[in-house]
Enzyme design. Structure first.
Site, PDB file in Angstrom:
ATOM      1  N   LYS B  86      -0.604  -9.126   9.872  1.00 42.75           N
ATOM      2  CA  LYS B  86       0.013 -10.595   9.199  1.00 42.75           C
ATOM      3  C   LYS B  86       0.444 -11.270  10.042  1.00 42.75           C
ATOM      4  CE  LYS B  86       1.193  -7.223   6.199  1.00 42.75           C
ATOM      5  NZ  LYS B  86       1.067  -6.372   6.416  1.00 42.75           N
ATOM      6  N   CYS B 175      10.747  -0.032  -6.343  1.00 42.33           N
ATOM      7  CA  CYS B 175       9.977   0.700  -5.412  1.00 42.33           C
ATOM      8  C   CYS B 175      10.919   1.896  -4.292  1.00 42.33           C
ATOM      9  CB  CYS B 175       9.486  -0.534  -3.668  1.00 42.33           C
ATOM     10  SG  CYS B 175      10.933  -1.356  -3.401  1.00 42.33           S
ATOM     11  N   MET B 176      12.128   1.766  -4.278  1.00 46.05           N
ATOM     12  CA  MET B 176      12.733   2.726  -3.439  1.00 46.05           C
ATOM     13  C   MET B 176      13.419   3.736  -4.329  1.00 46.05           C
ATOM     14  SD  MET B 176      10.992   1.781  -0.863  1.00 46.05           S
ATOM     15  CE  MET B 176      12.310   3.413  -0.129  1.00 46.05           C
ATOM     16  N   MET B 360       4.829   4.732  -1.935  1.00 49.34           N
ATOM     17  CA  MET B 360       4.874   4.493  -2.978  1.00 49.34           C
ATOM     18  C   MET B 360       4.517   5.443  -4.557  1.00 49.34           C
ATOM     19  SD  MET B 360       7.324   2.170  -3.137  1.00 49.34           S
ATOM     20  CE  MET B 360       8.015   2.361  -2.034  1.00 49.34           C
ATOM     21  N   GLY B 397       8.943  -0.841   1.878  1.00 47.58           N
ATOM     22  CA  GLY B 397       7.705  -2.031   1.941  1.00 47.58           C
ATOM     23  C   GLY B 397       8.017  -3.595   1.803  1.00 47.58           C
ATOM     24  N   GLN B 398       9.472  -3.703   1.448  1.00 50.63           N
ATOM     25  CA  GLN B 398      10.371  -4.676   2.220  1.00 50.63           C
ATOM     26  C   GLN B 398      11.262  -4.589   2.852  1.00 50.63           C
ATOM     27  OE1 GLN B 398      11.030  -7.206  -2.216  1.00 50.63           O
ATOM     28  NE2 GLN B 398      11.767  -4.726  -2.350  1.00 50.63           N
TER      29      GLN B 398
END
Lengths: 82, 773
Positions: B86, B175-176, B360, B397-398
């Protein structure tokens, strides 16, 4: 032409075999194989797309465990919004 | 010998790659060439990567006001000079041709260009009108784990301390949130005790619902490097789907969705039955508790839940575990009983350092908080926690799910530094730092994310501002919430983003935003590391950063005095730091972060902390104390082992809807694809979402590879191409669909059931049917 510097991680046993296979790919130069099995590669192509395709292909070579991107230069690509 | 610029660049590429390995190119000419190339008109600056929560360091090369090169930052301890694939697209995400460059205002079905003044006047007018007519809880803001720390802080301060509503939430709820509840209920403090160093030091790595090879490739490389150096290392992948991670693991253990609850209890059962637990550790550092059972799934609007923790003894906990025999768990999960015993032995083996890693699959779960608790149980029973190389570690994830959403507290119930609005002392402390009357901060949480969008649908929330996220693609049961947003009757949606998305199409005002190194900011990654980056390039057109937007809005709303800053990024951080001092969450002064490659909190006397709660690493633990869970005052500084049962998912496959649907990410795209979808290379490599299914299931239904199928749940349907040869392989009875594709809104099918403790919805399990299209 974009240029990138890549580190491939392989097991020690197959590093030279992987390096010789990688070296046959157009646009890929092997700059070194380290004693722990890592391979230093420089990739260049006409477009970033072709470059990414080459690098993605490295992922799929048997014996390659991971592909890391150390450097990416695309300064001579004329700016055109994608 | 003449060297061209091209030779210089190639030498530079090779030198950067060598540098990551701790070696250098043998040809000194090449080294000099590399240096020359680096200095040829390119200015380099440091930043964390824009994408996931790993927090890799990147060096950004700017020439003539544009990013022309990037490299992995060799000084960054997270990634030691290497980025994942990425990294190729970091600059491209800023340069898509449809970047938003002007504010847009809805006129009927059209969005027309407007000035910032017109747009901000309209927003202010609508918010004021709604507050006057319906009260402050009729307006809200929905942000993101991609907000910078100052952006998140400004939003919390404005909405809780200025407007006087707890209507602030963030996509990190999706998500968290379960990970947060796990940390808070077990240790009394959010975020991990360990750090990424564990990936280099552990012997056994047990992954639960985490496709690290695709979603956290740099961290997975560290695991692989560890295994190459140390043949003792073993990677065990517990999953419901065979992925690239499974391919690389030493052992793949497939299980039926939802049965992780039973498996983890069965592992604990074996550890107890065979007396493999660490009794000394347990006596010294652990208490036992049980909470409510049969806790529901939040499917009805305004669902309320409050746990009722009760202490229990070790013997009572042993009794609780009795039904979780390996045979019982094997029957539910499909994992052979002998494998469960083997894994329990791995966890308990005193000669091995054991880490658990998860994402997740564990958190997006109607019992996600419980699964987090159960993983900690196993580490606490075996005493494998807090020391280098043996820790449970929740991955994120972020880029700032931890740094902003969790640490600043951009949620309805939270205030900075783990404080909550329901606690009068916490409100008092917050009000003092903010210089306001404590009564201004409402003492009751309002809506968590799912309930917030339900409130918008019902009309209880009228005005909603969305920044840095794409809820009208990412919410579950999406049809309801997309329709709800456009019901009219005073509803007014503002979306700040860098590109048109499925959320901007729902908006009444769209604000063009600056991204990544177009602004100055700070993020915090999954190992408690706080990063800083400077602005390096100008945003396009009239785009302005989210922080400016919030402060300008505050000023127009009459809350300007809350933001009296000349250098907002720095002054906000210095103000925010006061919340963390002395709380085990200490941060360094702003200037320090501008120079270093991030620091892991608590930072005491300029020194970061690799391991929390342990003597010799964490300055909060005094000499002679060994391990002390010092944030858990209520339990006399002990961690909690929770009795949490197996309970089924709210919707399971049946005769009508016979398959489990799991949604998730693919390597090529990040989240809802609003950035990666602008990169032509990625768009071509993975143009649209496909239906990954098991070949045996396909054969039974007469479906061939590349056939079109209609996938339907009780909530919606979508037509997809079947992929039987992808890099992921679904187990029989399961399908997998990625959620990045804005033209295939798979989340319309997802159920909006959530974990009652955390409010986090389950995107990994609902029942669907498949028909030939």
């Amino acid at each position: 032409m974009p240029v990138s510097g890549i580190v491939l991680t392989c097991s020690m046993e197959c590093a030279y075999d992987v390096a010789s296979r990688v070296a046959t790919l157009d646009g890929v130069e092997v700059h070194g194989v380290l004693p722990d099995g890592r391979i230093i590669v420089v990739v260049e192509a006409d477009t970033v797309e072709a470059e990414v395709a080459l690098v993605s292909g490295l992922h799929d070579i048997g014996g390659v465990m991971s592909v890391g991107l150390a450097y990416h230069n695309f300064e001579d690509i004329p700016h055109k919004p994608c | 010998m003449t060297l061209t610029r091209r030779d210089f660049l190639k030498a530079s590429a090779a030198a950067a790659a060598f540098a990551t390995t701790g070696t250098s190119a043998l040809n000194s000419l090449r080294s000099r060439a590399a240096e020359a190339a680096d200095n040829a008109g390119i200015t380099w600056g440091k930043a964390p990567c824009r994408f996931c929560g790993t927090g890799c360091g990147v060096l950004v090369g700017v020439k003539n006001g544009r990013i022309v090169a990037t490299k992995g930052d060799p000084q960054a301890p997270v990634n030691k000079g290497l980025n994942c694939v990425k990294g190729y697209f970091l600059s491209k995400i800023l340069y898509g041709k449809d970047r938003l460059t002007k504010p847009l205002i809805r006129k009927g079905n059209r969005m027309v260009e407007a000035s910032w003044d017109e747009a901000m006047s309209l927003i202010t007018g609508k918010f004021k009108e709604s507050i006057d007519r319906h009260g402050p809880d009729s307006v809200g803001i929905y942000g993101s784990g991609q907000w910078t720390i100052p952006e998140g802080y400004a939003a919390v301060k404005l909405f809780k301390g200025g407007i006087g509503t707890n209507n602030i939430e963030a996509n990190a709820r999706l998500c968290m949130a379960s990970a947060v509840v796990g940390f808070m209920t077990t240790f009394g403090s959010d975020e991990p005790m360990g750090c990424y160093d564990d990936l280099d030091l552990g012997d056994t790595f047990i992954l639960w619902g985490a496709n690290m090879a695709e979603c956290h490739p740099v961290l997975f490389s560290r695991l692989i490097d560890n295994r190459l150096r140390n043949p003792k290392v073993k990677i065990i992948d517990f999953a419901t789907r065979h992925t690239r991670t499974s391919q690389m693991a030493d052992q793949y253990v497939k299980f039926v969705p939802q049965t992780d609850l039973a498996l983890l209890n069965a592992i604990a059962h074996v550890i107890i039955k065979e007396k493999l637990y660490d009794e000394t550790f347990i006596n010294k550092h652990v208490v036992f508790k049980k909470g409510k059972e049969n806790i529901g799934y939040g499917l009805e609007d305004k669902f309320k839940f409050a746990d009722d923790p009760k202490p229990m003894t070790f013997d009572e906990y042993k009794l609780f575990l009795k039904p979780y025999t390996t045979e019982y768990a094997a029957k539910l999960s499909g994992v052979p009983a002998r494998t469960i015993v083997e894994i329990a032995h791995q966890y308990a083996d005193k000669s091995r350092k054991v880490c658990s890693l998860w994402t997740m699959g564990v958190n997006e779960h109607t019992r996600g908080s419980w699964v987090n608790n159960l993983i900690y149980n196993v580490h606490l029973l075996t005493g494998k926690i807090c020391r280098p190389g043996e820790n449970p570690m929740s991955l994120t994830g972020q880029p700032s799910a931890c740094g902003t959403a969790r640490e600043v507290g951009t949620f309805t119930h939270r205030l900075p530094a783990d404080m909550v609005v329901t606690n009068p002392e916490h409100r008092e402390k917050t009000a003092k730092i903010w210089g306001i009357d404590p009564k201004k901060i409402p003492d009751k949480p309002t809506y968590h994310a799912v309930e917030m969008f339900r409130a918008l649908d019902r009309g209880d929330i009228k005005c909603l501002w969305v920044q840095c996220t794409n809820p009208f693609q990412s919410m579950p049961n999406l049809n309801r919430y997309r329709k709800g947003a456009r019901k009219g009757d005073g509803r007014f949606i503002v979306v700040s983003d860098i590109y048109p998305t499925r959320s901007t199409e729902q908006a009444d005002v769209i604000l063009p935003t600056a991204s990544w190194v177009e602004k100055e900011g700070m993020w915090g990654n999954a190992e408690r590391r706080t990063h800083h980056f400077f602005k390096m390039v100008e945003p396009p057109g009239e785009a302005r950063n989210d922080l400016w937007q919030l402060i300008e809005f505050a000023r127009r709303m009459g809350h300007g005095p809350l933001f009296p800053y000349k250098y907002p990024e720095k002054e906000i951080f210095e103000e925010y730091r006061k919340f963390n001092e002395g709380q085990g969450k200490d941060l360094a002064p702003y200037e320090v972060y501008t120079k270093v490659r991030g620091l892991r909190w608590p930072v005491i006397n300029g020194k970061e902390t690799r391991y929390r709660y342990v003597e010799g690493h964490d300055p909060y633990v005094k000499a002679g104390e060994g391990i002390k869970f010092y944030k858990n005052k209520a339990t006399n500084y002990k961690a909690v082992i929770w009795a949490r049962p197996y309970e089924p998912a709210p919707e399971v496959p049946d005769g009508q809807y016979p398959f489990w649907l799991c949604t998730g990410r693919v390597l090529e795209h990040w989240h809802t694809g609003t950035m990666t979808g602008r990169v032509a290379e990625l768009k071509r490599a993975y143009p649209s979402a496909v239906c990954e299914m098991n070949p045996d299931d396909a054969r039974k239904l007469g479906i061939k590879n590349r056939d079109k199928v209609k996938v339907s749940s009780r909530r919606g349907s979508v037509t997809l191409t079947v992929d039987l040869n992808g890099r992921g392989k679904s187990e029989p009875g399961n399908i997998f669909v990625a959620f990045f594709d804005e033209n295939k809104l798979i989340n319309e099918l997802c159920i909006d059931a959530y974990c009652p403790l955390s409010g986090e919805p389950d995107f990994k399990k609902c029942a669907v049917k498949i028909e030939k299209a």
